[in-house]
Enzyme design. Sequence first.
Site, PDB file in Angstrom:
ATOM      1  N   LYS A   1      24.553  11.151  39.711  1.00 29.43           N
ATOM      2  CA  LYS A   1      24.535   9.698  39.706  1.00 29.43           C
ATOM      3  C   LYS A   1      25.787   9.177  40.411  1.00 29.43           C
ATOM      4  O   LYS A   1      26.737   9.921  40.516  1.00 29.43           O
ATOM      5  CB  LYS A   1      24.450   9.170  38.263  1.00 29.43           C
ATOM      6  CG  LYS A   1      25.422   9.872  37.324  1.00 29.43           C
ATOM      7  CD  LYS A   1      26.534   9.085  36.735  1.00 29.43           C
ATOM      8  CE  LYS A   1      27.483   8.352  37.564  1.00 29.43           C
ATOM      9  NZ  LYS A   1      28.899   8.509  37.152  1.00 29.43           N
TER      10      LYS A   1
ATOM     11  N   HIS B   1      24.608  12.751  32.612  1.00 22.77           N
ATOM     12  CA  HIS B   1      25.088  13.707  31.607  1.00 22.77           C
ATOM     13  C   HIS B   1      25.170  13.114  30.203  1.00 22.77           C
ATOM     14  O   HIS B   1      25.213  13.861  29.231  1.00 22.77           O
ATOM     15  CB  HIS B   1      26.415  14.343  32.041  1.00 22.77           C
ATOM     16  CG  HIS B   1      27.627  13.506  31.766  1.00 22.77           C
ATOM     17  ND1 HIS B   1      28.023  12.490  32.584  1.00 22.77           N
ATOM     18  CD2 HIS B   1      28.529  13.535  30.761  1.00 22.77           C
ATOM     19  CE1 HIS B   1      29.120  11.925  32.099  1.00 22.77           C
ATOM     20  NE2 HIS B   1      29.455  12.546  30.982  1.00 22.77           N
TER      21      HIS B   1
ATOM     22  N   LYS C   1      24.415  14.878  25.995  1.00 18.35           N
ATOM     23  CA  LYS C   1      25.342  14.912  24.856  1.00 18.35           C
ATOM     24  C   LYS C   1      24.530  15.093  23.570  1.00 18.35           C
ATOM     25  O   LYS C   1      23.500  14.444  23.387  1.00 18.35           O
ATOM     26  CB  LYS C   1      26.150  13.605  24.785  1.00 18.35           C
ATOM     27  CG  LYS C   1      27.173  13.445  25.915  1.00 18.35           C
ATOM     28  CD  LYS C   1      27.895  12.107  25.784  1.00 18.35           C
ATOM     29  CE  LYS C   1      28.835  11.828  26.950  1.00 18.35           C
ATOM     30  NZ  LYS C   1      30.124  12.485  26.867  1.00 18.35           N
TER      31      LYS C   1
ATOM     32  N   GLU D   1      37.433   3.597  27.982  1.00 17.52           N
ATOM     33  CA  GLU D   1      38.118   4.847  28.337  1.00 17.52           C
ATOM     34  C   GLU D   1      39.601   4.563  28.547  1.00 17.52           C
ATOM     35  O   GLU D   1      39.960   3.492  29.047  1.00 17.52           O
ATOM     36  CB  GLU D   1      37.546   5.428  29.630  1.00 17.52           C
ATOM     37  CG  GLU D   1      36.097   5.827  29.539  1.00 17.52           C
ATOM     38  CD  GLU D   1      35.619   6.503  30.826  1.00 17.52           C
ATOM     39  OE1 GLU D   1      35.558   7.740  30.861  1.00 17.52           O
ATOM     40  OE2 GLU D   1      35.343   5.786  31.800  1.00 17.52           O
TER      41      GLU D   1
ATOM     42  N   ASP E   1      29.063   3.081  38.203  1.00 16.52           N
ATOM     43  CA  ASP E   1      29.527   4.369  37.682  1.00 16.52           C
ATOM     44  C   ASP E   1      29.002   4.614  36.267  1.00 16.52           C
ATOM     45  O   ASP E   1      28.675   5.745  35.915  1.00 16.52           O
ATOM     46  CB  ASP E   1      31.065   4.378  37.695  1.00 16.52           C
ATOM     47  CG  ASP E   1      31.662   5.737  37.345  1.00 16.52           C
ATOM     48  OD1 ASP E   1      31.073   6.767  37.744  1.00 16.52           O
ATOM     49  OD2 ASP E   1      32.716   5.773  36.688  1.00 16.52           O
TER      50      ASP E   1
ATOM     51  N   HIS F   1      24.664   5.667  32.692  1.00 18.39           N
ATOM     52  CA  HIS F   1      24.789   6.163  31.317  1.00 18.39           C
ATOM     53  C   HIS F   1      24.408   5.133  30.252  1.00 18.39           C
ATOM     54  O   HIS F   1      23.678   5.439  29.316  1.00 18.39           O
ATOM     55  CB  HIS F   1      26.235   6.590  31.049  1.00 18.39           C
ATOM     56  CG  HIS F   1      26.774   7.584  32.024  1.00 18.39           C
ATOM     57  ND1 HIS F   1      26.013   8.620  32.525  1.00 18.39           N
ATOM     58  CD2 HIS F   1      27.999   7.720  32.579  1.00 18.39           C
ATOM     59  CE1 HIS F   1      26.764   9.338  33.344  1.00 18.39           C
ATOM     60  NE2 HIS F   1      27.966   8.816  33.410  1.00 18.39           N
TER      61      HIS F   1
ATOM     62  N   LYS G   1      38.092   1.325  32.504  1.00 15.74           N
ATOM     63  CA  LYS G   1      39.178   2.301  32.639  1.00 15.74           C
ATOM     64  C   LYS G   1      40.474   1.699  32.129  1.00 15.74           C
ATOM     65  O   LYS G   1      40.662   0.486  32.183  1.00 15.74           O
ATOM     66  CB  LYS G   1      39.366   2.665  34.120  1.00 15.74           C
ATOM     67  CG  LYS G   1      38.129   3.228  34.799  1.00 15.74           C
ATOM     68  CD  LYS G   1      37.799   4.613  34.309  1.00 15.74           C
ATOM     69  CE  LYS G   1      36.639   5.222  35.071  1.00 15.74           C
ATOM     70  NZ  LYS G   1      36.019   6.323  34.357  1.00 15.74           N
TER      71      LYS G   1
HETATM   72  C1  BG6 Z   1      31.241   9.906  34.566  1.00 19.45           C
HETATM   73  C2  BG6 Z   1      31.947   8.787  35.271  1.00 19.45           C
HETATM   74  O1  BG6 Z   1      29.890   9.927  34.921  1.00 19.45           O
HETATM   75  O2  BG6 Z   1      31.370   9.742  33.159  1.00 19.45           O
HETATM   76  C3  BG6 Z   1      33.411   8.745  34.856  1.00 19.45           C
HETATM   77  O3  BG6 Z   1      31.837   8.953  36.685  1.00 19.45           O
HETATM   78  C4  BG6 Z   1      33.530   8.699  33.349  1.00 19.45           C
HETATM   79  O4  BG6 Z   1      34.051   7.632  35.454  1.00 19.45           O
HETATM   80  C5  BG6 Z   1      32.709   9.801  32.702  1.00 19.45           C
HETATM   81  O5  BG6 Z   1      34.897   8.858  33.011  1.00 19.45           O
HETATM   82  C6  BG6 Z   1      32.695   9.694  31.188  1.00 19.45           C
HETATM   83  O6  BG6 Z   1      32.031  10.814  30.673  1.00 19.45           O
HETATM   84  P1  BG6 Z   1      32.404  11.453  29.273  1.00 19.45           P
HETATM   85  O7  BG6 Z   1      31.472  12.598  29.100  1.00 19.45           O
HETATM   86  O8  BG6 Z   1      33.837  11.843  29.340  1.00 19.45           O
HETATM   87  O9  BG6 Z   1      32.164  10.346  28.280  1.00 19.45           O
END
Ligand code: BG6
Length: 467
Positions: free
Chosen positions: A143, A173, A177, A211, A230, A235, A321
């Site tokens: 993605k 992804h 989880k 994050e 992103d 997600h 971020k």
């Molecule tokens: C990614 C993004 O797909 O997911 C990142 O590109 C982000 O910017 C990350 O930090 C977060 O994933 P996780 O598994 O750490 O929650």
Amino acid sequence: GPRHPQVVVLFGATGDLSRRKLLPGLYHLASAGFLPDCRIVGVSLDELDLAAFRALARQALADFASRPVLDDDWERFAARLDYVPLSGGAPALRHAVDTAEAALGEESRRLHYLSVPPSAALPAVRLLGEAGLVERSRIVMEKPFGTDLTSAVRLNHELHQVFAEEQIFRIDHFLGKEPAQNILAFRFANGLFEPIWNRNFIDHVQIDVPETLGLGQRAAFYEQTGAYRDMVVTHLFQILAFMAMEPPTSLEPVPISEEKNKVFRSMLPVNPEHVVRGQYLGYREEPGVDPESETETFIALKCYIDNWRWAGVPFFLRTGKRLAEGQRIISIAFREPPKSMFPPGSGVGAQGPDHLTFDLADASKMSLSFYGKRPGPGMRLDKLSLQFAMRDTGLLGEVLEAYERLILDAMRGDGTLFTTAEGIERLWQVSTPLLEAPPPVRLYQAGSWGPKSIHQLIAPHAWRLPF
Ligand code: BG6
């Protein structure tokens, strides 16, 4: 695990995702015995030789592997690595894959993993076609899939010129989880919750993924992408679909995708007036970032699923971020009881509505918070909480990281936890009003919870975080 030996062709092998997740994940799968046998052919624009690529992989494991790296396991893994720079074109790639296959035997299958930004996806697909690496192959697409509706439709179209739909695995992804899958277990394996899982009982839903991380070395990617592409269109909307979908007829890929796609079809287009875009102070000074950049590093929005179950229930999404905390929660706020017989000042409602909260950290956690009586005279209420943590059950055993689980699924050809062309295209369509008329970015302090206007966005409710 997969039955056939695997050649993994890893595009973007020197990039951030590869070093952080894919190389450590493949290492773990190989050393824990999940793979019959495998070879990994790294591909990227970098002119490295094999020794330099091995050194990069070793460093990636040192930096990011979630378990200790043993010398013997590393030696075995290193022997499975190969590398070709993209400058070698189709012949060099073909040669490297042939060599790997000669070592693995005729039964082997190929997994092409495109860990590349959207602009590099099509050239990689065409290269695979040109190199004749399509048969006995599956392809994993990272993605964001495209950058808007037009580019996603085009990418799907061109992809289908080379690969058949059954060969394509569009990865997200978050769906890999453990807690994401636990949403399905929780909703559909119990009698208690599903009867109240609708607009009659639920006031609003928050999906909140702040994050603390900044950009790391990803400025080039991030400048073109921003927080909406992103995280949200990918997600957060995928998680929203697991939360909101109707019970599928079975837990097979097609029935699950059908129900998710119905959620996406019911979504109202994102209204730019219901969106807060933010950028942390200092972002424009970072290396690789345009000093006048309008890219958002933060986004919060309100959206609606306009169907029988959810009409009128706002879904609030937030991610960014360099925020105050790293969290990944879904919080469901229940409606107030129809009538309160508790006197003002008793404490009822003072700490917000009762909630059910899912924590998407790697080991599932859930909590149910509700009002109960404080011991002592009179009737004073306090918010109490029932907590469940998978960690406390002793069942953690072999937790696979999201990427590990999804790589194995793709190797086995199981698309249950992947996204579909139709769903992705619909999500870009829903996003079009925002992408065409994004509100200006508002600055926020690194370490805060985002621009001040996030409170107006959610009023009269309040953000559940910080706890
Ligand atoms: C990614 C993004 O797909 O997911 C990142 O590109 C982000 O910017 C990350 O930090 C977060 O994933 P996780 O598994 O750490 O929650």
